[in-house]
Design an enzyme around this catalytic site. Structure first.
Site, PDB file in Angstrom:
ATOM      1  N   CYS A  19     -13.583 -40.186 -37.630  1.00  0.00           N
ATOM      2  CA  CYS A  19     -11.993 -39.456 -37.880  1.00  0.00           C
ATOM      3  C   CYS A  19     -11.241 -40.352 -39.354  1.00  0.00           C
ATOM      4  CB  CYS A  19     -11.301 -39.692 -36.966  1.00  0.00           C
ATOM      5  SG  CYS A  19     -10.715 -41.164 -36.331  1.00  0.00           S
ATOM      6  N   HIS A  20     -10.005 -40.083 -39.301  1.00  0.00           N
ATOM      7  CA  HIS A  20      -9.364 -40.952 -40.319  1.00  0.00           C
ATOM      8  C   HIS A  20      -9.681 -42.288 -40.281  1.00  0.00           C
ATOM      9  CE1 HIS A  20      -5.943 -42.200 -42.577  1.00  0.00           C
ATOM     10  NE2 HIS A  20      -6.796 -41.887 -43.648  1.00  0.00           N
TER      11      HIS A  20
END
Length: 117
Positions: free
Chosen positions: A74-75
């Site tokens: 993800c981020h």
């Protein structure tokens, strides 16, 4: 075989090396569409946004193999950790890693052309 209730951690450089060596890793990106547009890996990923899990949860067995390692990203590594735990605990997947620091660490450690946001 080692059993764990949580994903193992993988650093960006290790993932890069394993991908370059041709390892059949299933990359799962749980970010939103807009985040994917901002910054993406050059490697093929299965896009499973957490916010739209109702759209893909019933097809998970068709989308992800139990026989190949999975690296979730993800981020920054929080949402991917959540999905990784769920894959192991609720879906019975074994070889699951969380990309430590997410796409942000990929940009810092591997490919600075991937924008940070």
């Amino acid at each position: 075989m080692e059993s764990s209730e949580t994903p193992k951690t993988m650093r960006a450089r290790e993932l890069q090396l394993r991908l370059e060596q041709g390892e059949a890793i299933q990359l799962v990106d749980v970010r939103e569409d807009a985040e994917l547009e901002l910054a993406r890996l050059v490697h093929p990923v299965l896009h499973l946004p957490l916010s739209r899990s109702a759209e893909w949860v019933d097809r998970l067995g068709e989308l992800l193999s139990h026989d190949r390692p999975i690296v979730v990203l993800c981020h920054a590594g929080v949402r991917s950790w959540q999905l990784g735990c769920w894959l192991i605990q609720a879906q019975g997947y074994g070889a699951v890693w969380n990309l430590q620091g997410g796409i942000d660490s990929w940009s810092l450690e591997v490919d600075s052309s991937v924008p940070r946001y």
